[in-house]
Design a protein around this motif. Structure first.
Motif, short mmCIF file in Angstrom:
data_model
loop_
_atom_site.label_atom_id
_atom_site.label_comp_id
_atom_site.label_asym_id
_atom_site.label_seq_id
_atom_site.Cartn_x
_atom_site.Cartn_y
_atom_site.Cartn_z
N SER A 87 1.03 -1.14 0.06
CA SER A 87 -0.15 0.04 0.02
C SER A 87 0.88 1.33 -0.06
CB SER A 87 -0.84 0.00 1.33
OG SER A 87 -1.77 -0.90 1.17
N GLY A 88 1.77 1.05 0.78
CA GLY A 88 2.70 2.43 0.85
C GLY A 88 3.81 2.45 -0.30
N LYS A 89 3.99 1.43 -1.04
CA LYS A 89 4.79 1.64 -2.33
C LYS A 89 3.74 2.12 -3.44
CE LYS A 89 8.12 -2.03 -2.41
NZ LYS A 89 8.71 -3.32 -3.22
N ALA A 223 -7.62 7.09 -2.74
CA ALA A 223 -8.54 6.41 -1.68
C ALA A 223 -9.57 5.51 -2.40
CB ALA A 223 -9.18 7.36 -0.80
N GLU A 224 -9.85 5.85 -3.58
CA GLU A 224 -10.96 4.88 -4.32
C GLU A 224 -10.34 3.84 -4.97
OE1 GLU A 224 -12.99 7.75 -6.49
OE2 GLU A 224 -14.34 8.39 -5.34
N ILE A 225 -9.02 4.08 -5.53
CA ILE A 225 -8.26 2.87 -6.35
C ILE A 225 -8.00 2.01 -5.37
CG2 ILE A 225 -6.26 2.74 -7.47
CD1 ILE A 225 -6.64 5.25 -8.95
N GLY A 226 -7.46 2.31 -4.19
CA GLY A 226 -6.68 1.49 -3.32
C GLY A 226 -7.44 0.18 -2.84
N PRO A 227 -8.87 0.27 -2.45
CA PRO A 227 -9.74 -0.77 -2.06
C PRO A 227 -9.69 -1.65 -3.31
CG PRO A 227 -10.59 1.18 -0.89
CD PRO A 227 -9.55 1.45 -2.16
N GLU A 228 -9.73 -1.20 -4.45
CA GLU A 228 -10.12 -2.02 -5.71
C GLU A 228 -8.83 -2.95 -5.82
OE1 GLU A 228 -10.74 0.57 -8.93
OE2 GLU A 228 -12.44 1.73 -7.98
N LEU A 231 -5.82 -2.69 -1.28
CA LEU A 231 -4.71 -1.77 -0.56
C LEU A 231 -5.28 -0.89 0.50
CD1 LEU A 231 -2.51 -0.67 -3.77
CD2 LEU A 231 -2.04 -2.66 -2.17
N THR A 232 -4.60 -0.50 1.35
CA THR A 232 -5.25 0.41 2.43
C THR A 232 -4.63 1.85 1.94
OG1 THR A 232 -4.76 -1.64 4.12
CG2 THR A 232 -5.04 0.85 4.90
N TYR A 233 -5.38 2.73 2.03
CA TYR A 233 -5.26 3.99 1.88
C TYR A 233 -4.82 4.77 3.07
CZ TYR A 233 -5.75 9.12 1.12
OH TYR A 233 -5.49 10.33 0.90
N THR A 234 -3.46 5.48 3.03
CA THR A 234 -3.19 6.09 4.33
C THR A 234 -2.96 7.56 3.83
OG1 THR A 234 -2.12 4.43 4.95
CG2 THR A 234 -1.55 6.42 6.00
N PRO A 235 -3.77 8.54 4.53
CA PRO A 235 -3.64 9.88 4.03
C PRO A 235 -2.16 10.42 3.98
CG PRO A 235 -5.31 9.69 5.84
CD PRO A 235 -4.65 8.64 5.69
#
Length: 245
Positions: A87-89, A223-228, A231-235
């Motif tokens: 997710s971080g990458k 934030a919308e792409i991540g869950p698809e 992945l976990t979105y982090t601000p």
């Protein structure tokens, strides 16, 4: 073994490319002529033909240099994140892509904007094409690593629009070269279209009709792409992600 002549030639080619980039940034792509570069360097235009056969070859070399620089920036962003933090990458690379684009709008336009007269596409693989492929593979490699470690839901092949299936298949077989479900290829392209499209709209000023600060909208897209992708979105937090201004 590299000779002194080779080193001098490489240094001159580097100076020509740097001069071309400076003119691009200050005056725009139409000003990047062999005559203008020669004038800046205190050379004659014919002398430049010892290093580049044509104006087109020079511009394509500049394109290759820019893709190489951008690819290096993305790799450094990814390496600054702990190895297992997918997710971080993803977030670091996406944010660095936007950051580079906003910091270098003229260079970004040369790479991703309307085709510039004199550059064009060519069938044979040259430095520009090789560099563009390395750049593209940066995102694809990240995507493949994600799929391998944490497979995300993908649309079954038979549910993909029949107009897309042969195109996705051709792209997978001829460009990606990895046997993946077409739904995975489709998801990759969907993400890339949203990411690069959003950055382009911002760089080219097409969001200014509504936004004077588009970063929150960019973060909303991430934030919308991540869950698809599972992945976990982090601000955004430079201290937490290792990102650099």
């Amino acid at each position: 073994m590299e000779t002194r002549r080779d080193r001098l030639r490489a240094a001159t080619v580097k100076e020509i490319s740097e001069t071309a980039r400076r003119i691009l940034v200050e005056e725009g792509p139409d000003a990047v002529s062999l005559r203008a570069i020669a004038r800046e360097m205190g050379m004659t235009a014919p002398a430049l033909y010892r290093y580049f056969d044509s104006h087109r070859e020079l511009l394509r070399h500049l394109v290759g240099d820019l893709f190489t620089e951008l690819t290096g920036e993305l790799h450094r962003s990814a390496k600054a994140v702990p190895q297992g933090d997918m997710s971080g990458k993803f977030l670091a690379v996406a944010r660095q892509f936007r950051r580079w684009a906003l910091a270098h709008p003229r260079e970004y336009a040369l790479l991703f904007g309307a085709p510039v007269r004199g550059v064009g596409h060519q069938e044979e693989v040259d430095f520009a094409e090789e560099s563009a492929r390395r750049f593209g593979w940066t995102f694809m490699a990240l995507f493949l690593e994600l799929w391998k470690k944490h497979p995300f839901p993908a649309v079954p092949d038979d549910e993909i629009d029949p107009r897309l299936r042969p195109q996705l298949s051709r792209y997978r077989d001829e460009v990606v070269g990895v046997d993946l479900p077409l739904g995975v290829i489709q998801q990759f392209l969907k993400c890339w279209v949203r990411l690069q499209g959003g950055v382009s709209l911002e760089v080219f000023g097409h969001l200014e009709f509504a936004l004077d600060d588009a970063e929150p909208m960019f973060e909303l897209m991430l934030a919308e792409i991540g869950p698809e992708l599972g992945l976990t979105y982090t601000p955004r937090d430079a201290r937490a992600t290792g990102e650099h201004e």
